[in-house]
Design a protein around this motif. Structure first.
Motif, PDB file in Angstrom:
ATOM      1  N   GLN A  39       0.853  -1.185  -0.170  1.00 52.67           N
ATOM      2  CA  GLN A  39      -0.011   0.011   0.043  1.00 52.67           C
ATOM      3  C   GLN A  39       0.900   1.345   0.152  1.00 52.67           C
ATOM      4  O   GLN A  39       0.526   2.297  -0.557  1.00 52.67           O
ATOM      5  CB  GLN A  39      -1.014   0.159   1.311  1.00 52.67           C
ATOM      6  N   ARG A  40       2.008   1.256   0.830  1.00 52.99           N
ATOM      7  CA  ARG A  40       2.724   2.506   0.866  1.00 52.99           C
ATOM      8  C   ARG A  40       3.367   2.839  -0.467  1.00 52.99           C
ATOM      9  O   ARG A  40       3.935   3.685  -0.803  1.00 52.99           O
ATOM     10  CB  ARG A  40       3.761   2.221   1.934  1.00 52.99           C
ATOM     11  N   ASP A  41       4.069   1.700  -1.090  1.00 55.36           N
ATOM     12  CA  ASP A  41       4.511   1.572  -2.486  1.00 55.36           C
ATOM     13  C   ASP A  41       3.662   2.359  -3.410  1.00 55.36           C
ATOM     14  O   ASP A  41       3.719   3.219  -4.357  1.00 55.36           O
ATOM     15  CB  ASP A  41       4.835   0.331  -3.074  1.00 55.36           C
ATOM     16  N   LEU A  42       2.206   1.877  -3.318  1.00 56.49           N
ATOM     17  CA  LEU A  42       1.335   2.745  -4.120  1.00 56.49           C
ATOM     18  C   LEU A  42       1.012   3.966  -3.730  1.00 56.49           C
ATOM     19  O   LEU A  42       0.846   4.700  -4.808  1.00 56.49           O
ATOM     20  CB  LEU A  42       0.065   1.762  -4.253  1.00 56.49           C
ATOM     21  N   PHE A  43       1.058   4.133  -2.827  1.00 53.06           N
ATOM     22  CA  PHE A  43       0.721   5.761  -2.362  1.00 53.06           C
ATOM     23  C   PHE A  43       1.975   6.430  -2.799  1.00 53.06           C
ATOM     24  O   PHE A  43       1.757   7.867  -3.264  1.00 53.06           O
ATOM     25  CB  PHE A  43       0.734   5.886  -0.724  1.00 53.06           C
ATOM     26  N   GLY A  44       3.225   5.924  -2.876  1.00 53.81           N
ATOM     27  CA  GLY A  44       4.458   6.822  -3.414  1.00 53.81           C
ATOM     28  C   GLY A  44       4.190   7.142  -4.644  1.00 53.81           C
ATOM     29  O   GLY A  44       4.402   8.277  -5.007  1.00 53.81           O
ATOM     30  N   GLY A  45       3.664   6.243  -5.490  1.00 51.26           N
ATOM     31  CA  GLY A  45       3.362   6.556  -6.915  1.00 51.26           C
ATOM     32  C   GLY A  45       2.346   7.774  -7.022  1.00 51.26           C
ATOM     33  O   GLY A  45       2.470   8.318  -7.714  1.00 51.26           O
ATOM     34  N   ALA A  47       1.369   9.880  -4.623  1.00 52.70           N
ATOM     35  CA  ALA A  47       1.967  10.906  -4.359  1.00 52.70           C
ATOM     36  C   ALA A  47       2.649  11.881  -5.058  1.00 52.70           C
ATOM     37  O   ALA A  47       2.691  13.153  -5.706  1.00 52.70           O
ATOM     38  CB  ALA A  47       2.831  10.834  -3.008  1.00 52.70           C
ATOM     39  N   GLU A  48       3.527  10.889  -6.141  1.00 52.38           N
ATOM     40  CA  GLU A  48       4.400  11.449  -7.178  1.00 52.38           C
ATOM     41  C   GLU A  48       3.259  12.118  -8.067  1.00 52.38           C
ATOM     42  O   GLU A  48       3.602  13.367  -8.764  1.00 52.38           O
ATOM     43  CB  GLU A  48       5.063  10.398  -7.741  1.00 52.38           C
ATOM     44  N   ALA A  49       2.110  11.501  -8.694  1.00 49.78           N
ATOM     45  CA  ALA A  49       1.335  12.178  -9.576  1.00 49.78           C
ATOM     46  C   ALA A  49       0.784  13.507  -8.922  1.00 49.78           C
ATOM     47  O   ALA A  49       0.762  14.359  -9.616  1.00 49.78           O
ATOM     48  CB  ALA A  49       0.422  11.026 -10.120  1.00 49.78           C
ATOM     49  N   ALA A  50       0.636  13.295  -7.682  1.00 49.97           N
ATOM     50  CA  ALA A  50      -0.163  14.481  -7.160  1.00 49.97           C
ATOM     51  C   ALA A  50       0.644  15.893  -7.128  1.00 49.97           C
ATOM     52  O   ALA A  50       0.341  17.037  -7.418  1.00 49.97           O
ATOM     53  CB  ALA A  50      -0.757  14.455  -5.518  1.00 49.97           C
ATOM     54  N   LEU A  51       2.066  15.298  -6.708  1.00 50.66           N
ATOM     55  CA  LEU A  51       2.863  16.441  -6.735  1.00 50.66           C
ATOM     56  C   LEU A  51       3.222  17.257  -7.765  1.00 50.66           C
ATOM     57  O   LEU A  51       3.288  18.478  -8.154  1.00 50.66           O
ATOM     58  CB  LEU A  51       4.344  15.943  -5.750  1.00 50.66           C
ATOM     59  N   ARG A  52       3.122  16.388  -9.114  1.00 53.44           N
ATOM     60  CA  ARG A  52       3.391  17.019 -10.240  1.00 53.44           C
ATOM     61  C   ARG A  52       2.181  17.825 -10.856  1.00 53.44           C
ATOM     62  O   ARG A  52       2.345  18.974 -11.266  1.00 53.44           O
ATOM     63  CB  ARG A  52       3.507  15.797 -11.283  1.00 53.44           C
ATOM     64  N   THR A  53       0.873  17.486 -10.223  1.00 57.17           N
ATOM     65  CA  THR A  53      -0.088  18.402 -10.518  1.00 57.17           C
ATOM     66  C   THR A  53      -0.114  19.360  -9.813  1.00 57.17           C
ATOM     67  O   THR A  53      -0.737  20.694 -10.313  1.00 57.17           O
ATOM     68  CB  THR A  53      -1.390  17.178 -10.069  1.00 57.17           C
ATOM     69  N   TRP A  54       0.445  19.556  -8.578  1.00 57.41           N
ATOM     70  CA  TRP A  54       0.680  20.564  -7.733  1.00 57.41           C
ATOM     71  C   TRP A  54       1.576  21.785  -8.190  1.00 57.41           C
ATOM     72  O   TRP A  54       1.402  22.880  -8.390  1.00 57.41           O
ATOM     73  CB  TRP A  54       1.056  20.134  -6.227  1.00 57.41           C
ATOM     74  N   LEU A  55       2.851  21.150  -8.930  1.00 57.57           N
ATOM     75  CA  LEU A  55       3.598  21.792  -9.576  1.00 57.57           C
ATOM     76  C   LEU A  55       3.133  22.519 -10.896  1.00 57.57           C
ATOM     77  O   LEU A  55       3.512  23.845 -11.175  1.00 57.57           O
ATOM     78  CB  LEU A  55       4.931  21.166  -9.915  1.00 57.57           C
TER      79      LEU A  55
END
Length: 265
Positions: A39-45, A47-55
């Motif tokens: 689950q944490r691995d999936l969250f990591g990916g 979170a990556e997509a979310a941060l790119r959306t934020w940027l």
């Protein structure tokens, strides 16, 4: 020490890069049983997509997030690839971002060497290169008392965790900032902008994130000896060296992300 040359930015559909990825994909299928992602691995990916959306609304992000470059060692030269989580490029400078979701402050130690090398390679393309880590704190202990309680819990980690303040004090290359506008301008510092899990939820929505981390069977384990470089796919909370790395002393290829997208991670 290696030297670098002939750097260029490419997209994931570049023909030479695709051939490189396909070779590792085939090797991974043939040689290694695939562990289902935690689950944490999936969250990591995610979170990556979310941060790119934020940027994206704040910077013009370049689609060419993969660096092809030549590494020269002992009179030999090798073509290698390195994926950057996000890049902003203009005529004057490059701004490189590393996304890392972790519950251990020591994860930053393993990112420093990797990002210093990334900056060195990118300097072949632009004189000015800014580097920023977007750190998603998924449970880094905030106080010494929290660490003491963790060490006497039912499932203590094998090594005493570090406080984020301890890591920052020990690594002068790192600097904690409060906003993107606070970035360093000295060309050497690596900025760290911290996010909470709640921040990622606000960006992506809880329904789009894997947050049931109690399902993960593996214990919290920090590496026995922190290394200066991290695996390129650094947004995984496991902070493990990626098994697709080309050699024991080289963590600079983007295989983890590519294999994950191919359904092999």
């Amino acid at each position: 020490m290696p030297t670098y040359g002939r750097a260029r930015l490419i997209t994931a559909d570049d023909k030479r890069y695709r051939a490189y990825v396909d070779g590792f994909t085939l090797q991974r299928k043939n040689n290694k049983a695939i562990r289902p992602p935690r689950q944490r691995d999936l969250f990591g990916g995610e979170a990556e997509a979310a941060l790119r959306t934020w940027l994206a609304p704040q910077l013009e992000l370049d689609e060419r997030r993969i660096i092809e470059y030549e590494e020269r060692r002992r009179r030999q030269a090798f073509i290698k690839y390195r994926e950057v989580d996000a890049l902003a490029v203009d005529d004057r400078m490059i701004w490189a971002f590393e996304f890392k979701a972790s519950r251990t402050a020591s994860a930053l130690r393993r990112a420093v060497g990797q990002l210093q090398e990334t900056r060195q390679i990118l300097k072949l393309l632009r004189h000015t290169v800014h580097v920023t880590i977007l750190l998603v704190d998924t449970g880094i202990p905030a106080t010494a008392e929290e660490i003491d309680a963790l060490m006497v819990s039912d499932r203590p980690p094998p090594r005493r965790p570090e406080l984020l303040s301890e890591v920052l004090a020990d690594l002068p290359a790192l600097r904690l900032i409060d906003a993107l506008d606070d970035r360093s301008t000295d060309g050497e510092t690596i900025d760290v902008l911290r996010f909470r899990v709640e921040d990622i939820i606000a960006i992506a929505g809880a329904e789009n994130l894997h947050l049931d981390w109690d399902q993960d069977d593996e214990p919290d384990v920090e590496p026995a000896e922190p290394r200066p470089a991290s695996s390129l796919y650094a947004s995984s909370d496991s902070d493990e060296p990626d098994p697709a790395d080309e050699s024991d002393d080289n963590d600079d290829n983007p295989m983890a992300a590519a294999l994950r997208k191919a359904g092999l991670r």
